[in-house]
Design an enzyme around this catalytic site. Structure first.
Site, PDB file in Angstrom:
ATOM      1  N   SER A 240     139.570 162.707 -29.489  1.00 45.82           N
ATOM      2  CA  SER A 240     138.296 163.365 -29.206  1.00 45.82           C
ATOM      3  C   SER A 240     138.041 164.460 -30.235  1.00 45.82           C
ATOM      4  CB  SER A 240     138.308 163.961 -27.803  1.00 45.82           C
ATOM      5  OG  SER A 240     139.145 165.096 -27.803  1.00 45.82           O
ATOM      6  N   LYS A 241     136.870 165.034 -30.148  1.00 46.82           N
ATOM      7  CA  LYS A 241     136.415 166.108 -31.058  1.00 46.82           C
ATOM      8  C   LYS A 241     137.466 167.204 -31.213  1.00 46.82           C
ATOM      9  CE  LYS A 241     132.381 165.354 -32.594  1.00 46.82           C
ATOM     10  NZ  LYS A 241     132.776 165.070 -33.941  1.00 46.82           N
TER      11      LYS A 241
END
Ligand code: GLU
Length: 467
Positions: A240-241
């Site tokens: 994820s980010k």
């Protein structure tokens, strides 16, 4: 049989690394077998749909260097065909109209839940007499899922995966407004496009059991499946980010080369012995379903960076030049002149030998393209030494042959008389003066490339800046 794979992204924003890997695998598999890769946009969710999301995917594929066969298809535009198949299934007795209202379904769900059962639709319209259908309700179409036995998906990565059919419900294939559900659309499209191999994320494995019911009900051949494990972050959590950049676009903007990305994504989930550096030709020849790993790959940023450094070293200098110039123009807000281009190209061998990204080449090579007046960063400013620079300037002006070797020898001479023989105390001010920074390739070579006139002007400018 011609192998036909497909790349059917839902346009939801930038192209995720996982989507890029799926595209790459489908492309390699098709290209290695003289097959085709079809490209279809799954754009049926009209509320979320934006044309720029489609552009992002097309740009992502183009950047990665992956092409496709035929036109880009729109799933949304094929909705009449999907509805036609749903009605055909009803005619064949493989699907049926269901007239339940949302309220009825809600009550059904509550009752099932209270009884501790799976909250499935209870199939009340499956065998109902059509003459009892209410006139004022638009029905949905539901598939008749098998009631007993097991269903098996033969998957090239996961092996044979089995579920009991009682786990499968009579799911909706056509909504009451006549629009198809994803489950129906994907099967009809894959069938009509002649898809032989479906390679996609394993988050779709559950859907596969349902999709196979549609294939079987239509008497269509089920494609070969390969469900790919997810990509995880370095810590083992879903990528994820929070782990860093997750989209192709971000990597392009950071100065990664598409071939480095391809090589990296290829190895992230597939292997060929211990080979790490795999050319495109080898990848096309070697890629197979058998060597796709069963466990999720962990994204390793350092490994991607070292592959990028490798491919930068291998890349043609003129290509690198064309790639780096936009980075320089954007970051330093300038327009690179012909002289700037020429000098940057002359310095490219040295710049690329030390770079991990194009951005690094841009940072360390930008001075070749700058013109007076340019700025000095903090460290450069404190490195400037006017006594040294004035002597160097005077002597360089008289140097017969303006070569790196001679410039270095001259600086050594100056060091002997002015800085206790410490060459760094001459080279560093020279670097700061000529580049405005303290990080650059060999400053003697850089000076040779800039040429005497430019070097003398820059030294004059730097000396003036200090006063
Ligand atoms: N549109 C789906 C997605 O982007 C892919 C569906 C499929 O591969 O069958 O996840």
């Amino acid at each position: 049989m011609t192998v036909i794979t497909r790349f059917p992204p839902s346009p939801t924003g930038m192209m995720h690394i996982g989507t890029a890997r799926t595209a790459l695998y489908n492309w390699l598999f098709a290209r290695g077998r003289k097959g085709q890769m079809q490209f279809r946009i799954e754009d049926t969710d009209r509320e979320r749909y934006k044309p720029e999301y489609v552009d992002a995917i097309v740009n992502g594929l183009n950047w990665l260097g992956l092409d496709w066969d035929g036109d880009i298809l729109s799933q949304f535009e094929r909705r009449d065909r999907h509805a036609e198949v749903a009605h055909e299934l009803v005619r064949e007795g493989k699907a049926y109209y269901c007239y339940c209202t949302p309220e009825e379904l809600e009550t059904m769900r509550e009752e099932m839940k209270a009884a501790g059962k799976l909250t499935f639709y209870d199939r009340r319209w499956r065998d109902a007499d059509p003459s009892t259908a209410p006139k004022d309700v638009s029905p949905v179409v539901r598939i008749k899922a098998p009631l007993t036995g097991d269903s098996i998906v033969h998957d090239h990565v996961q092996g044979d995966v089995k579920v009991a059919n009682e786990q499968l419900d009579d799911f909706i294939i056509l909504r009451s407004d006549g629009t198809p559900t994803y489950m129906l659309a994907v099967v009809v499209d894959d069938h009509d496009m002649g898809v032989t191999h479906v390679m996609r994320g394993d988050d779709h494995l559950n859907n596969t059991f349902r999709q196979n019911i549609i294939y079987q009900s239509m008497g269509w051949k089920v494609p070969e499946y390969a469900h790919l494990p997810l990509i995880l972050g370095p810590d083992g959590a879903k990528l994820s980010k929070r782990h860093g950049a997750t989209s192709v676009e971000e990597y392009a903007n950071m100065g990664y080369l598409p071939e480095a990305m391809r090589n990296y994504l290829l190895r992230l989930g597939w292997s060929h012995g211990d080979d790490e550096i795999i050319s495109d030709a080898q990848a096309v020849e070697w890629f197979d379903l058998k060597h796709i790993g069963q466990s999720a790959g962990r994204f390793d940023f350092a490994k991607l960076e070292s592959l990028n450094a490798h491919y930068i070293k291998e890349a043609d200098n003129t290509r690198l030049l064309d790639l780096v110039i936009p980075f320089i123009e954007k970051k330093f807000e300038l327009t690179v002149s012909e002289t700037g281009r020429k000098n940057l190209l002359a310095g490219m061998d040295e710049l690329k030998s030390r770079a991990k990204t194009l951005l690094q080449i841009a940072d360390e090579g930008a001075f070749y393209t700058k013109t007076i007046p340019y700025s000095f960063d903090e460290k450069a400013r404190t490195s400037l030494d006017s006594a040294v620079l004035m002597v160097v300037k005077e002597k360089l002006n008289l140097l017969t042959d303006f070569t790196a070797l001679n410039i270095e020898a001259l600086c050594k001479d100056v060091a002997t008389t002015l800085t206790d023989g410490k060459l760094g105390k001459v080279a560093m001010p020279l670097r700061a003066a000529l580049t405005g920074t303290t990080v650059s390739p060999s400053i003697f070579h850089a000076a040779e490339i800039l040429g005497r006139d430019e070097v003398i002007s820059r030294l004059g400018f730097a000396i003036k800046t200090m006063n």
